[in-house]
Design a protein around this motif. Structure first.
Motif, mmCIF file in Angstrom:
data_model
loop_
_atom_site.group_PDB
_atom_site.id
_atom_site.type_symbol
_atom_site.label_atom_id
_atom_site.label_comp_id
_atom_site.label_asym_id
_atom_site.label_seq_id
_atom_site.Cartn_x
_atom_site.Cartn_y
_atom_site.Cartn_z
ATOM 1 N N CYS A 57 45.271 45.537 36.452
ATOM 2 C CA CYS A 57 45.535 46.039 37.808
ATOM 3 C C CYS A 57 46.275 44.969 38.624
ATOM 4 O O CYS A 57 47.159 45.294 39.424
ATOM 5 C CB CYS A 57 44.205 46.397 38.474
ATOM 6 S SG CYS A 57 44.351 47.450 39.924
ATOM 7 N N ALA A 58 45.920 43.707 38.416
ATOM 8 C CA ALA A 58 46.616 42.612 39.101
ATOM 9 C C ALA A 58 48.066 42.522 38.675
ATOM 10 O O ALA A 58 48.923 42.039 39.427
ATOM 11 C CB ALA A 58 45.899 41.296 38.819
ATOM 12 N N ASP A 59 48.352 42.991 37.458
ATOM 13 C CA ASP A 59 49.725 42.985 36.946
ATOM 14 C C ASP A 59 50.495 44.247 37.333
ATOM 15 O O ASP A 59 51.613 44.461 36.863
ATOM 16 C CB ASP A 59 49.711 42.858 35.417
ATOM 17 C CG ASP A 59 49.147 41.527 34.956
ATOM 18 O OD1 ASP A 59 49.211 40.560 35.739
ATOM 19 O OD2 ASP A 59 48.631 41.457 33.822
ATOM 20 N N LEU A 96 39.589 36.163 38.717
ATOM 21 C CA LEU A 96 40.489 36.998 39.513
ATOM 22 C C LEU A 96 40.096 36.872 40.981
ATOM 23 O O LEU A 96 38.915 36.684 41.300
ATOM 24 C CB LEU A 96 40.388 38.470 39.109
ATOM 25 C CG LEU A 96 40.949 38.914 37.761
ATOM 26 C CD1 LEU A 96 40.599 40.384 37.526
ATOM 27 C CD2 LEU A 96 42.457 38.709 37.699
ATOM 28 N N TYR A 97 41.088 36.982 41.853
ATOM 29 C CA TYR A 97 40.837 36.993 43.291
ATOM 30 C C TYR A 97 41.063 38.407 43.802
ATOM 31 O O TYR A 97 42.106 39.010 43.532
ATOM 32 C CB TYR A 97 41.772 36.016 43.998
ATOM 33 C CG TYR A 97 41.616 35.971 45.499
ATOM 34 C CD1 TYR A 97 40.552 35.299 46.091
ATOM 35 C CD2 TYR A 97 42.542 36.607 46.329
ATOM 36 C CE1 TYR A 97 40.408 35.249 47.468
ATOM 37 C CE2 TYR A 97 42.411 36.561 47.705
ATOM 38 C CZ TYR A 97 41.344 35.885 48.276
ATOM 39 O OH TYR A 97 41.215 35.847 49.639
ATOM 40 N N ALA A 98 40.068 38.954 44.482
ATOM 41 C CA ALA A 98 40.171 40.315 45.013
ATOM 42 C C ALA A 98 40.052 40.286 46.532
ATOM 43 O O ALA A 98 39.229 39.549 47.088
ATOM 44 C CB ALA A 98 39.069 41.193 44.424
ATOM 45 N N TRP A 108 41.180 47.782 47.437
ATOM 46 C CA TRP A 108 41.180 46.427 46.887
ATOM 47 C C TRP A 108 42.457 46.107 46.124
ATOM 48 O O TRP A 108 42.982 46.950 45.410
ATOM 49 C CB TRP A 108 39.984 46.244 45.955
ATOM 50 C CG TRP A 108 38.673 46.210 46.682
ATOM 51 C CD1 TRP A 108 37.891 47.278 47.010
ATOM 52 C CD2 TRP A 108 38.014 45.062 47.188
ATOM 53 N NE1 TRP A 108 36.775 46.861 47.681
ATOM 54 C CE2 TRP A 108 36.825 45.502 47.808
ATOM 55 C CE3 TRP A 108 38.303 43.693 47.170
ATOM 56 C CZ2 TRP A 108 35.930 44.615 48.408
ATOM 57 C CZ3 TRP A 108 37.415 42.827 47.779
ATOM 58 C CH2 TRP A 108 36.242 43.283 48.388
ATOM 59 N N LYS A 109 42.902 44.875 46.272
ATOM 60 C CA LYS A 109 44.022 44.354 45.496
ATOM 61 C C LYS A 109 43.548 43.128 44.721
ATOM 62 O O LYS A 109 42.754 42.337 45.227
ATOM 63 C CB LYS A 109 45.192 43.987 46.410
ATOM 64 C CG LYS A 109 45.850 45.201 47.062
ATOM 65 C CD LYS A 109 47.070 44.796 47.857
ATOM 66 C CE LYS A 109 47.761 46.028 48.468
ATOM 67 N NZ LYS A 109 48.968 45.647 49.250
ATOM 68 N N PHE A 110 44.054 42.986 43.492
ATOM 69 C CA PHE A 110 43.604 41.924 42.607
ATOM 70 C C PHE A 110 44.749 40.970 42.296
ATOM 71 O O PHE A 110 45.893 41.382 42.155
ATOM 72 C CB PHE A 110 43.038 42.520 41.310
ATOM 73 C CG PHE A 110 41.873 43.437 41.551
ATOM 74 C CD1 PHE A 110 40.580 42.945 41.598
ATOM 75 C CD2 PHE A 110 42.074 44.799 41.767
ATOM 76 C CE1 PHE A 110 39.508 43.792 41.837
ATOM 77 C CE2 PHE A 110 41.008 45.645 42.010
ATOM 78 C CZ PHE A 110 39.718 45.141 42.042
ATOM 79 N N HIS A 111 44.413 39.689 42.176
ATOM 80 C CA HIS A 111 45.417 38.653 41.939
ATOM 81 C C HIS A 111 44.915 37.710 40.853
ATOM 82 O O HIS A 111 43.770 37.260 40.885
ATOM 83 C CB HIS A 111 45.684 37.857 43.222
ATOM 84 C CG HIS A 111 46.002 38.715 44.407
ATOM 85 N ND1 HIS A 111 47.276 39.135 44.703
ATOM 86 C CD2 HIS A 111 45.190 39.252 45.364
ATOM 87 C CE1 HIS A 111 47.250 39.881 45.794
ATOM 88 N NE2 HIS A 111 46.002 39.970 46.213
ATOM 89 N N ARG A 112 45.783 37.410 39.896
ATOM 90 C CA ARG A 112 45.438 36.438 38.863
ATOM 91 C C ARG A 112 45.428 35.017 39.442
ATOM 92 O O ARG A 112 46.164 34.719 40.386
ATOM 93 C CB ARG A 112 46.442 36.514 37.715
ATOM 94 C CG ARG A 112 46.280 37.744 36.821
ATOM 95 C CD ARG A 112 47.214 37.634 35.630
ATOM 96 N NE ARG A 112 47.127 38.768 34.734
ATOM 97 C CZ ARG A 112 46.279 38.855 33.711
ATOM 98 N NH1 ARG A 112 45.437 37.861 33.485
ATOM 99 N NH2 ARG A 112 46.272 39.912 32.928
ATOM 100 N N SER A 136 42.337 42.861 35.468
ATOM 101 C CA SER A 136 43.452 41.928 35.275
ATOM 102 C C SER A 136 44.760 42.702 35.123
ATOM 103 O O SER A 136 45.806 42.306 35.660
ATOM 104 C CB SER A 136 43.213 41.062 34.026
ATOM 105 O OG SER A 136 42.061 40.270 34.177
#
Length: 224
Positions: free
Chosen positions: A23-25, A49-51, A38-42, A21
């Motif tokens: 990492c998403a920020d 989380l969406y990866a 990989w990229k992470f999104h809240r 999380s």
């Protein structure tokens, strides 16, 4: 057009969902670890989380916990960011999980459903309502082992079986993640996938289509 869903079951010593999380920020992972491609999104849900990878692979990560109960059983409390204390009675944990809208799963474990603990499971089934909790099958169960009797009795009493990969904390076990589970041919909301999944899994008419293979005897004995 396939999206994987990985339900995490972290112990009290781990919190990689929080790290991802972060990492998403835009923050880095601890220990100089890398998220690679990989990229992470809240999402709207705090537990999801969406990866997405550079190759456009898509995975939804959902937070959850593995708790060791007072009876010596494992309980997975899936789809929650809450923490739970090891050593708590299993009935109390299941009640808390239901109250929070989380998914309680009692996973199969080698030798853990026999004797005294097997009697505890029988008592839990006697008083269970539909979807109060699930039994968990996993890819670490050996091929030569007969199907646990609770997998036959449970569904008749409203306790369904959720299959998952459930890797052990051993080298190379990470390769088993996602190789054993279930398929659901339904659409989930992009912003609230955990809520939708919980509804689907709790419906008595949902068809659970398992996939994957049980473990080879040599690998099972080596792990044990």
């Amino acid at each position: 057009n396939f999206t994987g869903i990985l339900l995490l079951a972290e112990t009290s010593k781990d919190n990689w969902f929080r790290h991802l999380s972060d990492c998403a920020d835009g923050k880095g992972l601890p220990g100089k670890k890398s998220a690679g491609a990989w990229k992470f999104h809240r999402l709207i849900e705090p537990e999801s989380l969406y990866a997405q990878s550079a190759e456009n692979c898509k995975v939804i990560l959902v937070a959850g916990r593995q708790v060791i109960t007072a009876e010596g059983l494992e309980l997975l409390i899936l789809q929650t960011t809450s923490s739970f204390n090891d050593g708590t009675p299993i009935r109390e944990l299941i009640e808390v999980a239901i109250h929070e809208g989380a998914l309680p799963v009692i996973p199969w474990g080698f030798g853990k459903w026999l004797g005294r603990r097997g009697k505890i499971l029988k008592n839990l089934m006697r008083t269970a309502g539909h979807a109060d909790f699930f039994f968990g099958d996993n890819g670490g169960r050996p091929r030569f082992w007969p199907q646990p009797k609770f997998f036959k009795i449970g569904p008749k009493r409203g306790v369904r079986i959720l299959p998952g990969s459930d890797p052990l904390p051993l080298a190379n076990e990470y390769q088993r993640v996602g190789r054993f589970g279930l398929m659901i041919p339904e659409e989930l909301s992009r912003e609230t996938p955990s809520k939708g999944l919980r509804h689907i899994l709790s419906r008595p008419d949902t068809d659970f289509s398992p996939f994957g293979n049980l473990q080879q005897p040599f690998r099972f004995l080596q792990n044990q």
